[in-house]
Design an enzyme around this catalytic site. Structure first.
Site, PDB file in Angstrom:
ATOM      1  CG  HIS A 195      32.321  37.519  41.730  1.00 44.05           C
ATOM      2  ND1 HIS A 195      33.075  38.810  42.545  1.00 44.05           N
ATOM      3  CD2 HIS A 195      31.380  38.427  41.566  1.00 44.05           C
ATOM      4  CE1 HIS A 195      31.691  39.437  43.284  1.00 44.05           C
ATOM      5  NE2 HIS A 195      30.659  38.701  42.893  1.00 44.05           N
TER       6      HIS A 195
ATOM      7  CG  ASP B 297      38.615  43.410  46.199  1.00 47.85           C
ATOM      8  OD1 ASP B 297      37.392  44.168  47.042  1.00 47.85           O
ATOM      9  OD2 ASP B 297      39.037  44.770  46.320  1.00 47.85           O
ATOM     10  CG  ASP B 298      33.051  39.738  46.986  1.00 53.73           C
ATOM     11  OD1 ASP B 298      33.384  39.064  46.171  1.00 53.73           O
ATOM     12  OD2 ASP B 298      32.198  39.450  48.085  1.00 53.73           O
ATOM     13  CB  THR B 299      35.260  46.446  47.519  1.00 51.02           C
ATOM     14  OG1 THR B 299      36.500  46.236  46.451  1.00 51.02           O
ATOM     15  CG2 THR B 299      34.787  45.502  48.534  1.00 51.02           C
TER      16      THR B 299
END
Length: 1008
Positions: free
Chosen positions: A668, A743-745
């Site tokens: 990320h 926030d991976d979502t």
């Protein structure tokens, strides 16, 4: 193994007549493979209903049925008799669908119903078996009740090699009720009773429950069986990929009926299988302890937890052990457990021996030395309700001539690196103790009869052949066993051999039992009141002797960390702050060390790696808070040796041991920042600028191995800064979003947006890191320090230019082709309709990019829009869910389960909110925030909190909505505290370390 196949589907069976695996080419349709002892989750149940409404039931397939079993090319048949009822079950494959035909006759008329049960994985086998609960979270169930018909349509929302597998299930006849999750069908008391609640209740709940155990249950209305045959047919139909939203029935029932009629022409020969019926040992749960008996074992109690009816549920004792009674365990979805580690060490990178202990008679599981994915000795638990009783280490005791399997104890007591199970029997008490050694890589399991009665016993341990290798060599010499791995594990660690030793005055018979592809070590004792099992490594000279002595050492090891916090000097704190904090701190230090040394959790049993972001937070912040800088220096050196030489970046995660070639293919946008942040904080705390001259290797992204080339840490950092500069949005000093942020979502659904979006939170984090880096390197390299300072100033100017055009920070910005900025997650955002995001508001405070007025404004927005009774949520409303189709964000719109990040209350982020309150001087509110997520006595502070294990970290607080649609419609009720909230995944997180660091920050301020 036996198998039936069509063009697209294969169904394999075990010799006990149960289904092992249902596959559609590369897609695993069932969730858990059946085994030779327990059979499969998939089954058909016949219930006979008496006139008074009471029922008796029989599983028609697998080891509990005792059916005759036949297999043909495309057909399997089970035949048998139950009471006066004769049954014949025929499973037939037709193209991509299969039909279950049940024929019933009875010598005397009786009432009955049928229940069809099928567990679902719907993904690549590696995806499903990596974590069944995670797979379930992304299976969307769309249920239609049309007159008397029930149709369950299930879609895997996470892409499986570009496909979204779909399964439709129902019956050709009317259905009365249904369930969509195993917790609905089995119920939480199954752990004690071994009887599915759904077979006791008249009807299934007929509610679409989207949770972590996807399982379809379909029940017929009751019907009469007589001499005239009664037939019922259930079906399952598979589609390789459903591209559209799962909001309609895909396959027409009439067409399915036509396919079923065609099965009448299927003849062919079937052969009877010689069914190998392994004895199904009946579970043995401990009897309830009286208050006097509990007081005898544990006279000192604190933080006592009781039910509304006054039943004792759990408590802590004077040694901070956590004691749980069945009255609590039977109410909880998550099975109480703990991960214990040997060696009493905190040195980063140290390989440790670990095992997982569970309350329900799972005395050791996932026993492993070192890498928790690759080096496993014994199998782990694949199900929260203890359905599968073959895994790990179990104890069988002969009672009245019958082998009984110990399951739910009368009491379970967890110490930091061990546990006790007490079983009250009719005329005895059994005490089982398990402890990890403090001074060696050993585990010890002890069994004793408190009345010194002698029993016939079996200790049974399933070996994990997936990691040991199918050619692993097991050598048994008397009571000593040596396990020599084969395959990849042997290649990586040729010296590693596990050793087990069984000790008892009655020398046991130790043997290896092979059942198909399963292997079990079995030690059988003929007359034994006391025994022990030691698990360790071959070549260790000393044996672990006294469990109690090791337990005291482990307690002292944990306590040594707490002393550095100087909690005892905080006696002026209100008791409601101090007492639960003192207790949970010790357990969180334990959890933080597991996260560092043996990375895995109770639900997330896969791990084995350091997340670049995670190790930079939990472990690093824990050690720095305790004034122990040396481990942080070690973390820095290890982390920078995993920096890619090709581009200066890091993977999202990497394995830090012999498996260093395994790492994430992407990272990320914030990952590049974290290693530098740790270096800066370390230098500030230690003044050890000499570390910057340490020569370190790189990792090759292309070759997947360490380079021979070494450079000084300062040169690694300069490569890192160059990467940062090369990944700005065009003509700006704004870091591009890349593959996401914390926030991976919220990864963008459109991959093109990676280059046009930016995260406000990442920008703030970068500014904070650059400012501190410039400060701590000024004396070491003034020119570099000045370069960093100037970069920070340019980024800060663009931050105010692009992100702060009004008083509300956006979650993200998007730059269009005209270089115009659009806000995402902001009051002006008409696309997501989400107005507020927590991370940029609190990070602006923590990163010191806000002035005092801006800080107070951010806190005000958080409290008004994001603060809920159980904590702060990541956004003021969830991303819109539309049948699992991603339109704006990936996982936020794919997760059918409203929990973990998708449920918006991630405890890690809440702890950062507490730190923001500390930064603003609101210490009372910060204490309240930390207590809000402390599981000890949580119901006193969060009245809508559901029962949960009190001595472990929960990574999220999950609202008990049935599905995403209810969550969208009733989300406002959550803020009012009318929706129950449950504890999420446990133990494995950077959160415990951050929590301890936050408490330290509070303690260094003026006391409340």
């Amino acid at each position: 193994m036996h198998e039936i196949k069509s063009k697209d589907i294969s169904i394999s069976f075990l010799d006990n007549g149960s289904i092992e695996l249902i596959k559609a080419k590369d897609t695993m349709i069932n969730q858990v493979k059946g085994n030779t002892r327990d059979g499969s989750l998939m089954n058909l149940y016949l219930r006979l209903i008496a006139e008074d409404g009471s029922t008796n039931f029989l599983a028609l397939t697998g080891p509990k049925s005792k059916s005759d079993f036949f297999v043909g090319e495309r057909t399997a048949i089970w035949e048998g008799k139950y009471a006066a009822v004769s049954y014949k079950v025929t499973l037939t494959l037709v193209e991509s669908m299969w039909f279950w035909k049940i024929n019933l006759t009875s010598e005397t008329n009786c009432n009955a119903d049928l229940t069809y049960v099928q567990d679902l994985g719907l993904g690549a086998e590696a995806f499903v078996t990596a974590n069944e609960a995670y797979s379930s979270q992304y299976i969307d169930n769309y249920v239609v009740q049309d007159e008397a018909h029930v149709t369950v349509c299930s879609r895997q929302n996470q892409s499986q090699n570009g496909k979204f597998p779909y399964l439709q299930q129902g019956s050709l006849e009317p259905l009365a009720s249904y369930a969509t999750d195993g917790f609905q069908f089995y119920g939480t008391e199954y752990k004690a009773t071994n009887i599915p609640q759904g077979l006791i209740e008249k009807d299934l709940p007929s509610c679409n429950y989207q949770y972590e155990f996807t399982l379809t249950a379909l029940r017929t209305p009751s019907f009469e069986i007589g001499k005239q045959a009664v037939t019922r047919v259930f079906y399952a139909a598979y589609v390789n990929s459903r591209e559209s939203a799962n909001t309609s029935i895909l396959l027409d029932l009439n067409e399915l009926k036509e396919k079923y009629v065609a099965t009448d022409s299927f003849g062919g020969r079937v052969e009877k299988v010689s069914v190998k019926q392994h004895t199904m040992e009946r579970p043995l749960a401990g009897e309830s302890l009286t208050a006097t008996e509990i007081n005898y074992f544990y006279p000192h109690k604190k933080q006592v937890e009781e039910s509304e009816a006054g039943e004792l549920l759990s408590f802590f004792d004077e040694r901070d052990r956590h004691i749980v009674l069945p009255t609590k365990e039977k109410r909880q979805e998550r099975m109480t457990g703990n991960i214990v580690m040997a060696g009493a060490t905190s040195k980063p990178g140290t390989a440790v021996m670990a095992t997982t202990q569970y309350m329900c008679g799972i005395f050791e599981s996932q026993t492993v030395f070192g890498n928790t994915n690759m080096n496993i000795l014994t199998t782990n638990v694949r199900n929260s309700l203890n359905y599968f009783k073959n895994s790990g280490t179990r104890i069988l005791i002969k009672i009245n001539g019958e082998d009984r399997l110990l399951t739910m104890p009368s009491l379970f007591a967890m110490s930091f690196n061990g546990a006790d199970w007490i079983y009250k029997l009719e005329d005895d008490f059994l005490l089982i103790k398990g402890e990890a050694a403090a001074d060696s890589d050993q585990l010890k399991l002890e069994f004793s009869s408190l009345r010194q009665k002698k029993y016939e016993l079996k200790i049974r341990t399933q070996l994990e052949l997936a990691t040991l290798g199918k050619d692993a060599v097991v050598t048994i010499q008397g009571t000593h066993v040596k396990v020599k791995p084969a395959g990849k594990l042997a290649e990586k660690l040729p010296y590693l051999q596990y050793a087990l030793s069984y000790e008892c005055a009655d020398s046991p018979d130790v043997r290896l039992e092979r059942n198909g592809t399963e292997e079990y070590l079995v030690a059988e004792f003929q007359s034994c009141a006391n025994l022990s099992v030691i698990t360790g490594l071959q070549g260790q000279a000393a044996k672990m002797q006294d469990v109690e002595n090791e337990r005291r050492k482990n307690e002292e090891f944990i306590t040594s960390f707490v002393r550095k916090l100087e909690l005892k000097q905080a006696k002026d704190l209100l008791p409601e702050y101090l007492q639960p904090t003192e207790l949970i701190i010790k357990w969180y230090i334990h959890d933080a060390l597991v996260h560092l040394l043996s990375p895995h959790g109770l639900e997330q049993y896969g791990g084995a790696a350091w997340g670049t972001r995670d190790v930079s937070q939990g472990p690093a912040e824990l050690f720095l808070a305790l004034g122990d800088t040396q481990p942080v220096g070690t973390i820095i050196k290890m982390m920078y040796e995993h920096q890619f030489i090709e581009n200066g970046n890091w993977p999202q995660w990497f394995m830090f041991d012999e498996y260093a070639e395994q790492f994430a293919a992407e990272s990320h946008g914030d990952i590049i920042v974290w290693p530098l942040k740790v270096v800066a904080e370390y230098l500030k705390a230690s003044q050890d600028t000499a570390i910057l001259n340490t020569s370190l290797r790189y990792m090759s992204l292309k070759d997947k191995k360490f380079t021979s080339k070494k450079e000084k840490l300062i040169d690694h950092i300069k490569r890192q800064v160059e990467y940062l500069k090369n990944h700005f949005l065009p003509q700006t000093y704004v870091s591009a979003y890349g593959d996401g942020d914390w926030d991976d979502t919220l990864q963008p659904a459109n991959s093109e947006q990676k280059k046009t979006m930016a995260s406000t939170w990442t920008q703030e984090l970068t500014l904070e890191t650059l400012e501190l880096t410039a400060e701590v390197t000024a004396d070491f390299d003034h020119e570099f320090s000045q370069e960093i300072f100037e970069l920070k100033e340019k980024m800060n100017a663009d931050f105010r230019k692009y992100f702060m055009k009004d008083t509300v920070l956006p979650g993200f910005i998007r730059m269009d082709s005209k270089n115009e900025i659009h806000y995402i997650i902001h009051p002006e955002d008409k696309i997501t309709q989400i107005k507020y995001r927590l991370l940029p508001l609190q990070q602006g405070i923590l990163s010191h990019v806000f002035n005092e007025h801006e800080k107070q404004r951010a806190l005000s927005l958080i409290k008004e829009h994001l603060l809920f009774p159980d904590g702060v949520r990541l956004m003021d409303r969830p991303a819109t869910y539309q049948g699992g189709i991603s339109k704006i964000f990936k996982r936020a719109e794919q997760s059918a389960f409203f929990g973990r990040e998708a449920g918006l209350l991630y405890v890690h982020a809440h702890i950062r909110y507490a730190e923001a309150l500390i930064e603003c001087g609101d210490l009372r509110a910060a204490w309240d925030a930390l207590l809000q997520i402390n599981p000890i006595g949580i119901k006193k502070r969060v009245p809508n909190a559901v029962l949960r294990q009190a001595n472990t970290y929960f990574s999220s607080s999950d609202a008990a909505f049935s599905d995403r649609y209810q969550a969208q419609q009733e989300f406002s009720e959550l803020k009012h505290g009318t929706i129950p909230v449950k504890g999420g995944w446990r133990l494995y997180s950077s959160g415990p370390g951050i929590y301890v660091a936050a408490v330290k920050k509070l303690l260094t301020h003026k006391k409340v």
